[in-house]
Design a protein around this motif. Structure first.
Motif, PDB file in Angstrom:
ATOM      1  N   UNK A  92       0.816  -1.211   0.000  1.00 13.98           N
ATOM      2  CA  UNK A  92       0.000   0.000   0.000  1.00 13.98           C
ATOM      3  C   UNK A  92       0.856   1.270   0.000  1.00 13.98           C
ATOM      4  N   UNK A  93       2.033   1.213   0.639  1.00 12.86           N
ATOM      5  CA  UNK A  93       2.860   2.420   0.806  1.00 12.86           C
ATOM      6  C   UNK A  93       3.966   2.579  -0.232  1.00 12.86           C
ATOM      7  N   UNK A  94       4.176   1.566  -1.086  1.00 12.57           N
ATOM      8  CA  UNK A  94       5.275   1.680  -2.060  1.00 12.57           C
ATOM      9  C   UNK A  94       4.929   2.748  -3.118  1.00 12.57           C
ATOM     10  N   UNK A  95       5.942   3.446  -3.646  1.00  5.94           N
ATOM     11  CA  UNK A  95       5.700   4.558  -4.580  1.00  5.94           C
ATOM     12  C   UNK A  95       5.376   4.111  -6.002  1.00  5.94           C
ATOM     13  N   UNK A  96       4.980   2.881  -6.187  1.00  5.49           N
ATOM     14  CA  UNK A  96       4.650   2.357  -7.504  1.00  5.49           C
ATOM     15  C   UNK A  96       3.257   1.742  -7.474  1.00  5.49           C
ATOM     16  N   UNK A  97       2.627   1.734  -8.625  1.00  2.18           N
ATOM     17  CA  UNK A  97       1.341   1.051  -8.740  1.00  2.18           C
ATOM     18  C   UNK A  97       1.593  -0.455  -8.730  1.00  2.18           C
ATOM     19  N   UNK A  98       0.848  -1.157  -7.896  1.00  2.00           N
ATOM     20  CA  UNK A  98       1.073  -2.599  -7.753  1.00  2.00           C
ATOM     21  C   UNK A  98       0.836  -3.306  -9.086  1.00  2.00           C
ATOM     22  N   UNK A  99       1.660  -4.313  -9.382  1.00  2.00           N
ATOM     23  CA  UNK A  99       1.486  -5.076 -10.621  1.00  2.00           C
ATOM     24  C   UNK A  99       1.020  -6.499 -10.320  1.00  2.00           C
ATOM     25  N   UNK A 100       0.727  -7.239 -11.374  1.00  2.00           N
ATOM     26  CA  UNK A 100       0.197  -8.591 -11.228  1.00  2.00           C
ATOM     27  C   UNK A 100       1.164  -9.536 -10.565  1.00  2.00           C
ATOM     28  N   UNK A 101       2.469  -9.348 -10.792  1.00  2.00           N
ATOM     29  CA  UNK A 101       3.473 -10.257 -10.218  1.00  2.00           C
ATOM     30  C   UNK A 101       3.464 -10.168  -8.695  1.00  2.00           C
ATOM     31  N   UNK A 102       3.404  -8.933  -8.172  1.00  2.00           N
ATOM     32  CA  UNK A 102       3.410  -8.752  -6.724  1.00  2.00           C
ATOM     33  C   UNK A 102       2.129  -9.309  -6.107  1.00  2.00           C
ATOM     34  N   UNK A 103       1.001  -9.072  -6.758  1.00  2.00           N
ATOM     35  CA  UNK A 103      -0.268  -9.592  -6.240  1.00  2.00           C
ATOM     36  C   UNK A 103      -0.282 -11.119  -6.232  1.00  2.00           C
ATOM     37  N   UNK A 104       0.235 -11.726  -7.313  1.00  2.00           N
ATOM     38  CA  UNK A 104       0.290 -13.190  -7.363  1.00  2.00           C
ATOM     39  C   UNK A 104       1.180 -13.742  -6.265  1.00  2.00           C
ATOM     40  N   UNK A 105       2.317 -13.066  -6.036  1.00  2.00           N
ATOM     41  CA  UNK A 105       3.246 -13.488  -4.986  1.00  2.00           C
ATOM     42  C   UNK A 105       2.589 -13.397  -3.615  1.00  2.00           C
ATOM     43  N   UNK A 106       1.878 -12.289  -3.391  1.00  2.00           N
ATOM     44  CA  UNK A 106       1.217 -12.099  -2.097  1.00  2.00           C
ATOM     45  C   UNK A 106       0.066 -13.086  -1.922  1.00  2.00           C
ATOM     46  N   UNK A 107      -0.629 -13.364  -3.008  1.00  2.00           N
ATOM     47  CA  UNK A 107      -1.722 -14.346  -2.964  1.00  2.00           C
ATOM     48  C   UNK A 107      -1.190 -15.724  -2.584  1.00  2.00           C
ATOM     49  N   UNK A 108      -0.032 -16.085  -3.122  1.00  2.00           N
ATOM     50  CA  UNK A 108       0.599 -17.367  -2.768  1.00  2.00           C
ATOM     51  C   UNK A 108       0.930 -17.405  -1.285  1.00  2.00           C
ATOM     52  N   UNK A 109       1.433 -16.277  -0.764  1.00  2.00           N
ATOM     53  CA  UNK A 109       1.768 -16.217   0.671  1.00  2.00           C
ATOM     54  C   UNK A 109       0.515 -16.370   1.522  1.00  2.00           C
ATOM     55  N   UNK A 110      -0.589 -15.760   1.077  1.00  2.00           N
ATOM     56  CA  UNK A 110      -1.856 -15.909   1.808  1.00  2.00           C
ATOM     57  C   UNK A 110      -2.292 -17.371   1.824  1.00  2.00           C
ATOM     58  N   UNK A 111      -2.078 -18.037   0.673  1.00  2.00           N
ATOM     59  CA  UNK A 111      -2.432 -19.453   0.592  1.00  2.00           C
ATOM     60  C   UNK A 111      -1.611 -20.297   1.531  1.00  2.00           C
TER      61      UNK A 111
END
Length: 598
Positions: A476-495
């Motif tokens: 949420x705080x990073x100075x870039x718009x989140x991309x699909x790679x980061x979301x997929x990585x975070x989704x895996x961590x949630x899993x």
């Protein structure tokens, strides 16, 4: 003609000296020839002395590359014919040829101040070229002022050289003004200005001038095509390519490079196959294009085709292009052959080739060979350290990767963004959360700004360690718009943490960004399945169908007996299918401890 007539009147000693100067000389033979000149009083022959200075100035001694030009200047400074324009111009040109631009200007000013030297149009052509090569606009304007003052402004060669000088310095406005004032123009004049527009990215003016050019040769076509290619205008580049009356290998290769650079490898290959004549640059462009576009298998096949069907030998560019493809495919036998070829052709002195070999061995899991090669390198650069650090990281040797990084800093090498990505990857692969945080913060101390890839690595590190809340705050705080790679990585961590609520929230964001990415849906579907929430599983399957996210067929590549073979999931027609399944069954039982393979 006058010079030829004078040579006819030369003595046999003078002709002998000229003959010796025309041979392949070394610094030792040049010094002997100088002694021969002095002993026979031949330095008074201005043509012979000029030839001696030119030969001496262009000599490249192995231990001292500037020894020849220094000796030439010493001889020139003691010349008996102090004002001869041909001799003076030759000395100025010798300085320019050796990229001694300051010396060329200084010599011109000294000659104007201390002697009766009268410059001619050739003098100013040389000086303008020197200004263009050195990107020296102030000196160039000074030369232009002398041209106007002395009266050489109407000279075609001088005006063309000045147009080229302004164009190379990015002063296309001044170049165009001078071009418009020219009473006579040559193809070189037109080409110089067009190339200036191309270099500055002004393809609109370049095209207008190109269309007005009375006679167009392949050089100006190639310059225009190259300009469009660099700006991604492949449509315009192709139209121009099709207009060319006489396409040469440069234009074909430029188009191939352009298509590959823009991701259209199929169009590049069609052109490559249609080429009437190929050179090594063409093969390199196509092989490199496959590698850049993640098609290593095709790169490898083309490399092997070049080996079998042509007489071209791989050069440094070929090797640096093909080694990443070998690494991606794990073709270690071929990688070993390339390494032996590199040693045999003495390419192991080239830092970029050695770095590519280190990277190849590391990615193929041969860390010991990668380290040995790294420490045997005669010279290293930051990229060499990066290759070893990242190689150790992906092979699970996090502690050793960080030790190499410390060694790199101790040796005085400056880390770059790629270095830090390797360091963070090492921390990630071994779950070193605090170590990763430390080096992520240290990037500012190195004068580096974290890119989105560095944030992605930190999100993955935190997520895998179960620090989901901290990872989400970082996103949420990073100075870039989140991309699909980061979301997929975070989704895996949630899993992995079985945080279904957070995973569902992340999937909603990921599905909006990449609705076709089947992996995101599969992660949540499997998470629901472990909780036996079958209704939610069916809902995810329906969402996949709705968004067109079809699961891609998995495949793997392995090198067997020097040949790269591909295996596809669900294949039922492989000739050795039964033997492979039997072997897998035995391996499965062995892992469960049911049988002994010994």
């Amino acid at each position: 003609m006058r010079e030829i007539m004078q040579r006819c009147l030369w003595s046999s000693t003078e002709r002998k000296c000229l003959y010796l100067l025309q041979q392949r000389n070394t610094l030792a033979s040049i010094l002997q020839l100088h002694a021969f000149l002095l002993r026979n009083a031949l330095e008074t022959n201005v043509n012979l002395l000029t030839k001696f200075i030119t030969t001496c100035g262009s000599l490249l001694a192995s231990r001292n590359p500037l020894a020849g030009i220094r000796h030439a200047r010493r001889v020139f400074d003691r010349r008996p014919n102090r004002d001869d324009a041909f001799l003076c111009n030759s000395m100025i040109k010798a300085h320019v040829a050796m990229r001694q631009f300051v010396e060329s200007f200084t010599l011109y000013r000294d000659l104007r101040r201390d002697t009766d030297f009268v410059p001619d149009d050739y003098t100013f052509t040389i000086l303008a070229k020197s200004c263009g090569l050195k990107m020296a606009i102030w000196e160039g304007q000074e030369v232009h002022g002398h041209v106007v003052k002395i009266g050489f402004g109407l000279s075609l060669h001088v005006a063309t050289a000045l147009v080229d000088m302004y164009a190379k310095n990015g002063k296309t406005g001044s170049a165009r003004t001078l071009f418009d004032e020219m009473t006579e123009r040559s193809e070189v004049s037109w080409t110089a200005l067009i190339c200036g527009y191309v270099r500055s990215g002004d393809m609109s003016n370049a095209r207008l001038l190109f269309d007005q050019m009375p006679v167009k040769d392949s050089a100006v076509f190639n310059a225009m095509i190259d300009g469009y290619v660099k700006l991604g205008g492949m449509g315009s580049a192709r139209n121009l390519f099709d207009e060319m009356p006489d396409r040469n290998v440069v234009s074909w290769t430029s188009m191939i490079y352009g298509y590959c650079h823009n991701g259209d490898v199929d169009s590049a290959r069609l052109l490559f196959d249609a080429m009437p004549e190929k050179n090594l640059f063409s093969w390199n462009a196509m092989i490199g294009g496959y590698c850049q576009n993640k098609q290593p298998y095709k790169a490898l096949r083309l490399f092997q085709e070049m080996q079998l069907t042509t007489s071209f030998e791989p050069d440094e560019v070929t090797l640096v292009s093909i080694l990443p493809a070998i690494a991606d495919l794990g073709a270690l036998d071929l990688g070993g052959w390339v390494h032996r070829f590199v040693r045999g052709r003495k390419f192991d002195r080239a830092t970029n080739v050695c770095t590519a070999l280190v990277n190849m061995y590391a990615k193929c899991g041969e860390i010991t060979k990668a380290k040995r090669l790294f420490y045997d390198m005669p010279e290293k650069e930051t990229a060499s350290w990066n290759a070893l650090i990242y190689g150790l990281a992906v092979n699970g040797c996090a502690k050793e990767a960080l030790e190499i990084f410390s060694e790199m800093l101790h040796e005085g090498y400056e880390p770059n963004e790629i270095t830090m990505l390797g360091v963070l990857s090492a921390c990630n692969h071994s779950g070193l959360v605090e170590e990763g945080k430390k080096w992520f913060k240290a990037m500012e101390e190195f004068g580096l700004t974290p890119k989105i890839e560095h944030y992605g690595c930190m999100v993955d590190l935190l997520g895998r360690a179960g620090c989901l809340e901290e990872a989400e705050k970082l996103i949420e705080n990073m100075p870039y718009k989140v991309n699909g790679i980061i979301l997929s990585s975070f989704l895996f961590a949630c899993g992995c943490s079985k945080d279904i609520m957070r995973a569902k929230r992340v999937l909603n964001k990921a599905a909006k960004m990449e609705p076709w990415n089947d992996g995101n849906y599969v992660l949540l579907r499997n998470l629901y399945a472990t909780e036996e929430r079958w209704g939610d599983v069916e809902e995810i399957k329906g969402l996949m169908r709705k968004n067109g996210a079809n699961k891609e067929v998995g495949c793997s590549v392995i090198e067997i007996d020097g040949r790269v073979r591909e295996f596809v999931a669900g294949d039922r027609v492989h000739p050795q299918l039964e033997a492979m399944h039997l072997t897998l069954e035995h391996l499965g039982k062995h892992m469960k401890g049911q049988i002994n393979l010994n």
